[in-house]
Design an enzyme around this catalytic site. Sequence first.
Site, PDB file in Angstrom:
ATOM      1  N   PRO A 254       0.359  -1.301  -0.244  1.00 25.97           N
ATOM      2  CA  PRO A 254      -0.017   0.645   0.488  1.00 25.97           C
ATOM      3  C   PRO A 254       0.634   1.654   0.142  1.00 25.97           C
ATOM      4  O   PRO A 254       1.611   1.527   0.688  1.00 25.97           O
ATOM      5  CB  PRO A 254      -1.331  -0.340   1.253  1.00 25.97           C
ATOM      6  CG  PRO A 254      -0.127  -0.977   1.651  1.00 25.97           C
ATOM      7  CD  PRO A 254       0.614  -2.240   1.057  1.00 25.97           C
ATOM      8  N   ASN A 255      -0.004   2.431  -1.071  1.00 33.16           N
ATOM      9  CA  ASN A 255       0.855   3.451  -0.501  1.00 33.16           C
ATOM     10  C   ASN A 255       1.935   4.013  -1.578  1.00 33.16           C
ATOM     11  O   ASN A 255       2.957   4.765  -2.208  1.00 33.16           O
ATOM     12  CB  ASN A 255       0.736   4.356   0.377  1.00 33.16           C
ATOM     13  CG  ASN A 255       0.004   4.068   0.989  1.00 33.16           C
ATOM     14  OD1 ASN A 255      -1.271   5.460   0.696  1.00 33.16           O
ATOM     15  ND2 ASN A 255       0.020   3.832   2.834  1.00 33.16           N
TER      16      ASN A 255
ATOM     17  N   TYR B  93      11.970   8.804   0.997  1.00 30.07           N
ATOM     18  CA  TYR B  93      11.250   7.775  -0.129  1.00 30.07           C
ATOM     19  C   TYR B  93      12.231   8.000  -1.586  1.00 30.07           C
ATOM     20  O   TYR B  93      11.873   6.900  -2.552  1.00 30.07           O
ATOM     21  CB  TYR B  93       9.681   7.482   0.014  1.00 30.07           C
ATOM     22  CG  TYR B  93       9.636   6.193   0.817  1.00 30.07           C
ATOM     23  CD1 TYR B  93       9.740   5.951   1.491  1.00 30.07           C
ATOM     24  CD2 TYR B  93       8.472   7.579   1.072  1.00 30.07           C
ATOM     25  CE1 TYR B  93       8.770   4.642   2.175  1.00 30.07           C
ATOM     26  CE2 TYR B  93       7.671   6.532   2.600  1.00 30.07           C
ATOM     27  CZ  TYR B  93       7.921   6.123   2.973  1.00 30.07           C
ATOM     28  OH  TYR B  93       7.485   5.325   4.632  1.00 30.07           O
TER      29      TYR B  93
ATOM     30  N   GLU C 173      13.264  -9.984   1.572  1.00 31.92           N
ATOM     31  CA  GLU C 173      11.757  -8.564   1.206  1.00 31.92           C
ATOM     32  C   GLU C 173      12.720  -7.501   1.220  1.00 31.92           C
ATOM     33  O   GLU C 173      13.865  -7.677   1.879  1.00 31.92           O
ATOM     34  CB  GLU C 173      11.744  -8.731   3.460  1.00 31.92           C
ATOM     35  CG  GLU C 173      11.063  -7.604   3.924  1.00 31.92           C
ATOM     36  CD  GLU C 173      10.902  -7.562   5.626  1.00 31.92           C
ATOM     37  OE1 GLU C 173      11.519  -8.525   5.996  1.00 31.92           O
ATOM     38  OE2 GLU C 173      10.519  -6.672   6.041  1.00 31.92           O
TER      39      GLU C 173
ATOM     40  N   ASN D 281       7.879  -5.627  -1.398  1.00 31.65           N
ATOM     41  CA  ASN D 281       7.721  -4.722  -0.493  1.00 31.65           C
ATOM     42  C   ASN D 281       6.506  -4.490   0.613  1.00 31.65           C
ATOM     43  O   ASN D 281       6.024  -4.016  -0.963  1.00 31.65           O
ATOM     44  CB  ASN D 281       8.617  -3.753  -0.914  1.00 31.65           C
ATOM     45  CG  ASN D 281       8.306  -2.758  -0.526  1.00 31.65           C
ATOM     46  OD1 ASN D 281       7.449  -2.484   1.264  1.00 31.65           O
ATOM     47  ND2 ASN D 281       8.905  -0.915  -0.539  1.00 31.65           N
TER      48      ASN D 281
ATOM     49  N   HIS E 251      13.096  -2.942   1.564  1.00 32.51           N
ATOM     50  CA  HIS E 251      12.202  -1.599   1.704  1.00 32.51           C
ATOM     51  C   HIS E 251      12.780  -0.381   1.715  1.00 32.51           C
ATOM     52  O   HIS E 251      14.351  -0.652   1.719  1.00 32.51           O
ATOM     53  CB  HIS E 251      12.464  -1.842   3.626  1.00 32.51           C
ATOM     54  CG  HIS E 251      11.262  -2.501   4.287  1.00 32.51           C
ATOM     55  ND1 HIS E 251      10.296  -2.177   4.146  1.00 32.51           N
ATOM     56  CD2 HIS E 251      11.642  -3.644   4.630  1.00 32.51           C
ATOM     57  CE1 HIS E 251       9.564  -3.588   4.722  1.00 32.51           C
ATOM     58  NE2 HIS E 251      10.286  -3.852   4.998  1.00 32.51           N
TER      59      HIS E 251
ATOM     60  N   ARG F  89       4.838  12.183  -3.355  1.00 31.52           N
ATOM     61  CA  ARG F  89       5.211  12.276  -1.317  1.00 31.52           C
ATOM     62  C   ARG F  89       6.569  12.129  -0.853  1.00 31.52           C
ATOM     63  O   ARG F  89       7.027  11.201  -1.297  1.00 31.52           O
ATOM     64  CB  ARG F  89       3.552  12.241  -1.002  1.00 31.52           C
ATOM     65  CG  ARG F  89       2.227  12.317  -1.414  1.00 31.52           C
ATOM     66  CD  ARG F  89       2.541  14.105  -1.263  1.00 31.52           C
ATOM     67  NE  ARG F  89       1.920  14.074  -0.083  1.00 31.52           N
ATOM     68  CZ  ARG F  89       0.866  13.931   1.209  1.00 31.52           C
ATOM     69  NH1 ARG F  89      -0.324  13.539   0.007  1.00 31.52           N
ATOM     70  NH2 ARG F  89       1.219  14.133   2.183  1.00 31.52           N
TER      71      ARG F  89
ATOM     72  N   ARG G 150      14.075   4.947  11.523  1.00 33.22           N
ATOM     73  CA  ARG G 150      12.407   5.456  12.017  1.00 33.22           C
ATOM     74  C   ARG G 150      12.244   5.339  13.037  1.00 33.22           C
ATOM     75  O   ARG G 150      13.029   3.996  14.299  1.00 33.22           O
ATOM     76  CB  ARG G 150      11.831   4.995  10.595  1.00 33.22           C
ATOM     77  CG  ARG G 150      12.326   5.442   9.268  1.00 33.22           C
ATOM     78  CD  ARG G 150      11.993   5.034   7.704  1.00 33.22           C
ATOM     79  NE  ARG G 150      10.421   6.048   8.470  1.00 33.22           N
ATOM     80  CZ  ARG G 150       9.456   5.390   7.455  1.00 33.22           C
ATOM     81  NH1 ARG G 150       9.397   4.601   6.503  1.00 33.22           N
ATOM     82  NH2 ARG G 150       8.562   6.841   7.359  1.00 33.22           N
TER      83      ARG G 150
ATOM     84  N   ALA H  97       3.697  -0.742   4.877  1.00 32.77           N
ATOM     85  CA  ALA H  97       2.399  -1.198   5.932  1.00 32.77           C
ATOM     86  C   ALA H  97       2.114  -2.773   6.130  1.00 32.77           C
ATOM     87  O   ALA H  97       2.755  -2.753   7.849  1.00 32.77           O
ATOM     88  CB  ALA H  97       1.134  -0.430   6.249  1.00 32.77           C
TER      89      ALA H  97
HETATM   90  O1  CA2 Z   1      10.793   2.077   2.992  1.00 37.06           O
HETATM   91  C1  CA2 Z   1       9.907   1.174   2.313  1.00 37.06           C
HETATM   92  O2  CA2 Z   1       9.975   1.154   1.292  1.00 37.06           O
HETATM   93  C2  CA2 Z   1       8.638   1.181   3.020  1.00 37.06           C
HETATM   94  O3  CA2 Z   1       8.504  -0.034   2.918  1.00 37.06           O
HETATM   95  C3  CA2 Z   1       7.311   2.157   3.281  1.00 37.06           C
HETATM   96  C4  CA2 Z   1       6.366   2.086   3.850  1.00 37.06           C
HETATM   97  C5  CA2 Z   1       6.502   2.231   5.102  1.00 37.06           C
HETATM   98  O4  CA2 Z   1       5.602   2.218   6.182  1.00 37.06           O
HETATM   99  C6  CA2 Z   1       7.211   1.233   5.374  1.00 37.06           C
HETATM  100  O5  CA2 Z   1       8.196   1.118   6.708  1.00 37.06           O
HETATM  101  C7  CA2 Z   1       8.599   0.972   4.594  1.00 37.06           C
HETATM  102  C8  CA2 Z   1       5.291   2.755   3.638  1.00 37.06           C
HETATM  103  C9  CA2 Z   1       4.758   3.369   1.871  1.00 37.06           C
HETATM  104  C10 CA2 Z   1       4.559   4.569   1.239  1.00 37.06           C
HETATM  105  O6  CA2 Z   1       4.846   4.699  -0.453  1.00 37.06           O
HETATM  106  C11 CA2 Z   1       4.714   6.130   0.434  1.00 37.06           C
HETATM  107  C12 CA2 Z   1       5.533   6.916  -1.116  1.00 37.06           C
HETATM  108  C13 CA2 Z   1       4.939   8.037  -1.448  1.00 37.06           C
HETATM  109  C14 CA2 Z   1       4.806   9.065  -0.016  1.00 37.06           C
HETATM  110  C15 CA2 Z   1       3.868   8.385   0.731  1.00 37.06           C
HETATM  111  C16 CA2 Z   1       4.014   7.210   1.354  1.00 37.06           C
END
Ligand code: CA2
Length: 149
Positions: A11-12, A24, A99, A75, A101, A19, A108, A78
């Site tokens: 997700p996201n 990221y 896995e 990946n 990230h 963003r 974090r 959440a």
């Molecule tokens: O660092 C990563 O790849 C994560 O898997 C990204 C997840 C976070 O929950 C993990 O802890 C680490 C969140 C992805 C959200 O992606 C966004 C991208 C752009 C703007 C906002 C959120």
Amino acid sequence: MTKTIFVLNGPNLNLLGEREPTIYGSTTLADIRQMCDARAKSLGLQIDFRQTNFEGELVESIHQARKEACGIIINPAAYTFTSIALLDALKTFDPPKIELHISNVHAREEIYHKSLVSRIATAIMIGFGARGYELAIEAMAGMVGAEKA
Ligand code: CA2
């Protein structure tokens, strides 16, 4: 026959590059997909690249991978920290599972420290930014014995 690797994104991650670039980076998921395809091709692998915001859809993709893939790079975003459904599905997939990230989750907030997926991952790629996907594909090529170098 060309070996297929599933690259699954949770997700996201469709918002990458739009963003929170300080966490990221500015590379979009479309850019990452292109990088993955190119690196996989050079290694004699095929990529099935997916993103979903739905837990059940990730589970379905893992079930499909059981029939079609010789490795998974995931990946889970959440769901890494919450999804027993994902953990159970990944347990049914015997070949290598990486896995991944983009950010260094351990640097974090504490909610990002305890991955359920790490319990069953073959290997973990954390904090290399978008380049982590290419590195994971290279590592996976070694794990599945891909033909080219
Ligand atoms: O660092 C990563 O790849 C994560 O898997 C990204 C997840 C976070 O929950 C993990 O802890 C680490 C969140 C992805 C959200 O992606 C966004 C991208 C752009 C703007 C906002 C959120």
